[in-house]
Design a protein around this motif. Structure first.
Motif, mmCIF file in Angstrom:
data_model
loop_
_atom_site.group_PDB
_atom_site.id
_atom_site.type_symbol
_atom_site.label_atom_id
_atom_site.label_comp_id
_atom_site.label_asym_id
_atom_site.label_seq_id
_atom_site.Cartn_x
_atom_site.Cartn_y
_atom_site.Cartn_z
ATOM 1 N N MET A 1 0.762 -1.063 -0.104
ATOM 2 C CA MET A 1 0.106 -0.377 0.164
ATOM 3 C C MET A 1 0.866 0.891 0.068
ATOM 4 O O MET A 1 1.737 1.292 0.797
ATOM 5 C CB MET A 1 -1.044 -0.164 1.730
ATOM 6 N N THR A 2 0.794 2.539 -0.766
ATOM 7 C CA THR A 2 0.977 3.523 -1.113
ATOM 8 C C THR A 2 0.796 4.445 0.518
ATOM 9 O O THR A 2 -0.206 4.416 0.919
ATOM 10 C CB THR A 2 1.573 4.254 -2.492
ATOM 11 N N ILE A 3 1.880 5.133 0.669
ATOM 12 C CA ILE A 3 1.489 6.462 1.468
ATOM 13 C C ILE A 3 -0.289 6.873 1.429
ATOM 14 O O ILE A 3 -0.366 7.490 1.945
ATOM 15 C CB ILE A 3 2.930 7.504 0.823
ATOM 16 N N GLY A 4 -0.497 7.604 -0.022
ATOM 17 C CA GLY A 4 -0.987 7.919 -0.178
ATOM 18 C C GLY A 4 -2.408 7.149 -0.212
ATOM 19 O O GLY A 4 -3.574 7.749 0.342
ATOM 20 N N LYS A 5 -1.990 5.897 -0.413
ATOM 21 C CA LYS A 5 -3.204 4.793 0.000
ATOM 22 C C LYS A 5 -3.916 5.168 1.792
ATOM 23 O O LYS A 5 -4.865 4.961 2.357
ATOM 24 C CB LYS A 5 -3.298 3.471 -0.968
ATOM 25 N N ARG A 6 -2.502 5.367 2.080
ATOM 26 C CA ARG A 6 -2.480 4.862 3.765
ATOM 27 C C ARG A 6 -2.968 6.183 4.150
ATOM 28 O O ARG A 6 -4.131 5.839 4.957
ATOM 29 C CB ARG A 6 -1.944 4.760 4.242
ATOM 30 N N ILE A 7 -2.782 7.669 3.621
ATOM 31 C CA ILE A 7 -3.079 8.472 4.563
ATOM 32 C C ILE A 7 -4.818 8.767 4.219
ATOM 33 O O ILE A 7 -5.275 8.929 4.858
ATOM 34 C CB ILE A 7 -2.262 9.608 3.784
ATOM 35 N N LYS A 8 -5.041 7.709 2.595
ATOM 36 C CA LYS A 8 -7.089 8.297 2.459
ATOM 37 C C LYS A 8 -7.473 7.173 3.698
ATOM 38 O O LYS A 8 -8.254 7.938 3.875
ATOM 39 C CB LYS A 8 -6.459 7.561 1.289
ATOM 40 N N GLU A 9 -6.945 5.708 3.176
ATOM 41 C CA GLU A 9 -7.947 5.284 4.896
ATOM 42 C C GLU A 9 -7.627 5.721 5.766
ATOM 43 O O GLU A 9 -8.850 5.972 6.706
ATOM 44 C CB GLU A 9 -6.542 4.230 4.302
ATOM 45 N N LEU A 10 -6.572 6.452 6.209
ATOM 46 C CA LEU A 10 -6.883 6.829 7.530
ATOM 47 C C LEU A 10 -7.654 8.253 8.275
ATOM 48 O O LEU A 10 -9.173 8.484 8.855
ATOM 49 C CB LEU A 10 -5.566 7.565 8.230
ATOM 50 N N ARG A 11 -7.589 9.227 6.471
ATOM 51 C CA ARG A 11 -8.444 10.288 6.545
ATOM 52 C C ARG A 11 -10.351 9.723 6.912
ATOM 53 O O ARG A 11 -10.657 10.274 7.474
ATOM 54 C CB ARG A 11 -8.197 10.472 5.707
ATOM 55 N N THR A 12 -10.406 8.340 5.273
ATOM 56 C CA THR A 12 -12.211 8.120 5.338
ATOM 57 C C THR A 12 -11.906 7.661 6.744
ATOM 58 O O THR A 12 -13.265 7.555 6.957
ATOM 59 C CB THR A 12 -11.933 6.974 4.631
ATOM 60 N N GLU A 13 -11.210 6.447 7.953
ATOM 61 C CA GLU A 13 -12.020 6.307 9.084
ATOM 62 C C GLU A 13 -11.491 7.452 9.645
ATOM 63 O O GLU A 13 -13.051 6.669 11.027
ATOM 64 C CB GLU A 13 -10.281 4.847 9.563
ATOM 65 N N ALA A 14 -11.488 8.005 9.372
ATOM 66 C CA ALA A 14 -11.882 9.282 10.758
ATOM 67 C C ALA A 14 -13.335 10.062 10.239
ATOM 68 O O ALA A 14 -13.464 11.053 10.636
ATOM 69 C CB ALA A 14 -10.479 10.844 10.544
ATOM 70 N N SER A 33 -5.138 15.536 -1.706
ATOM 71 C CA SER A 33 -5.702 14.790 -3.370
ATOM 72 C C SER A 33 -4.104 14.351 -4.371
ATOM 73 O O SER A 33 -5.269 13.122 -4.466
ATOM 74 C CB SER A 33 -5.952 15.870 -3.529
ATOM 75 N N ASN A 34 -3.201 15.072 -4.048
ATOM 76 C CA ASN A 34 -2.291 14.815 -5.075
ATOM 77 C C ASN A 34 -1.566 13.430 -4.278
ATOM 78 O O ASN A 34 -1.213 12.691 -5.048
ATOM 79 C CB ASN A 34 -1.600 15.942 -5.523
ATOM 80 N N ILE A 35 -1.502 13.945 -2.865
ATOM 81 C CA ILE A 35 -0.094 13.123 -2.585
ATOM 82 C C ILE A 35 -1.577 11.221 -2.428
ATOM 83 O O ILE A 35 -1.203 10.267 -2.732
ATOM 84 C CB ILE A 35 -0.679 12.958 -0.716
ATOM 85 N N GLU A 36 -2.810 11.657 -2.151
ATOM 86 C CA GLU A 36 -3.423 10.537 -1.964
ATOM 87 C C GLU A 36 -4.069 9.357 -3.729
ATOM 88 O O GLU A 36 -4.219 8.011 -3.771
ATOM 89 C CB GLU A 36 -4.863 10.926 -1.847
ATOM 90 N N ARG A 37 -3.688 10.301 -4.501
ATOM 91 C CA ARG A 37 -3.799 10.126 -5.893
ATOM 92 C C ARG A 37 -2.303 9.849 -6.478
ATOM 93 O O ARG A 37 -2.226 8.815 -7.378
ATOM 94 C CB ARG A 37 -4.081 11.081 -7.033
ATOM 95 N N GLY A 38 -1.219 9.888 -5.905
ATOM 96 C CA GLY A 38 -0.048 9.588 -5.798
ATOM 97 C C GLY A 38 1.579 10.702 -6.605
ATOM 98 O O GLY A 38 2.123 9.715 -7.612
ATOM 99 N N TYR A 39 0.209 11.508 -7.456
ATOM 100 C CA TYR A 39 0.744 12.481 -7.641
ATOM 101 C C TYR A 39 2.406 13.154 -7.133
ATOM 102 O O TYR A 39 3.146 13.653 -7.985
ATOM 103 C CB TYR A 39 -0.217 13.216 -8.714
ATOM 104 N N THR A 40 1.727 12.503 -6.421
ATOM 105 C CA THR A 40 3.376 13.806 -5.225
ATOM 106 C C THR A 40 3.504 13.814 -4.211
ATOM 107 O O THR A 40 2.403 12.931 -3.674
ATOM 108 C CB THR A 40 2.252 15.629 -4.223
#
Length: 184
Positions: A1-14, A33-40
């Motif tokens: 799992m990428t950084i973006g996916k983990r941040i998105k997962e934690l964000r949606t859990e919260a 948004s850019n981090i979650e999509r893996g652009y940044t």
């Protein structure tokens, strides 16, 4: 799992919007948004702020551990350069050895050690790998410099934590005995 996916997962859990998380960690919703999509790729500082906000180790966000919970309480973060120097002393590494091992340019290393530059994720990752430690240790989220290297080590730690005080003393005694037998 990428950084973006983990941040998105934690964000949606919260149950947070990207804009709410962005505000909490001092960046725009577009950055999130850019981090979650893996652009940044986020900076080390931003990863540390997100980890602190969600109460997880930075290494969890980086995919270096599957443990969402730190083994220690959050403490005042010591300077990154001090942690690097401490770990270099533990491993008996000189600066040129670390520069070679981490493949970081000498001038960048000097900037990090003087505190004029906060390394990005890639550089922090190379430093932690070269120092055989976690990014959490380097940024002060963990006081332990050792990285759990396998499921077996994690199992041992988890079982040790479940032991009574007497059980822990017996276990440590057995470990000392094994160490003595190894040196004989």
């Amino acid at each position: 799992m990428t950084i973006g996916k983990r941040i998105k997962e934690l964000r949606t859990e919260a149950d947070l919007l990207q804009s709410e998380l962005g505000k909490a960690v001092a960046v725009s919703s577009q950055v999130i948004s850019n981090i979650e999509r893996g652009y940044t790729k986020p900076s080390t500082e931003l990863v540390n702020r997100c980890a602190k906000y969600f109460g997880v180790p930075a290494d969890y966000l980086l995919g270096r551990t599957t443990e969402k919970y730190s083994t220690t309480e959050q403490k005042e973060a010591p300077a990154l350069s001090a942690k690097i120097k401490d770990r270099m002393d533990q491993l008996q590494l000189n600066p040129s050895d670390l520069i070679t091992k981490s493949e970081i340019p000498e001038d960048s290393f000097e900037d990090i050690m003087t505190g004029t530059v906060i390394p990005g994720i890639d550089v922090a990752g190379r430093l932690s790998k070269a120092l055989d430690t976690s990014i959490d240790y380097l940024v002060g989220n963990s006081e332990y410099s050792c990285v759990i290297a396998s499921e077996d080590e994690q199992d041992i730690i988890l079982r040790y934590r479940q032991l009574s005080k007497k059980g822990k003393r017996i276990f440590l005694g057995m470990m000392e005995k094994m160490e003595e037998e190894k040196t004989e």
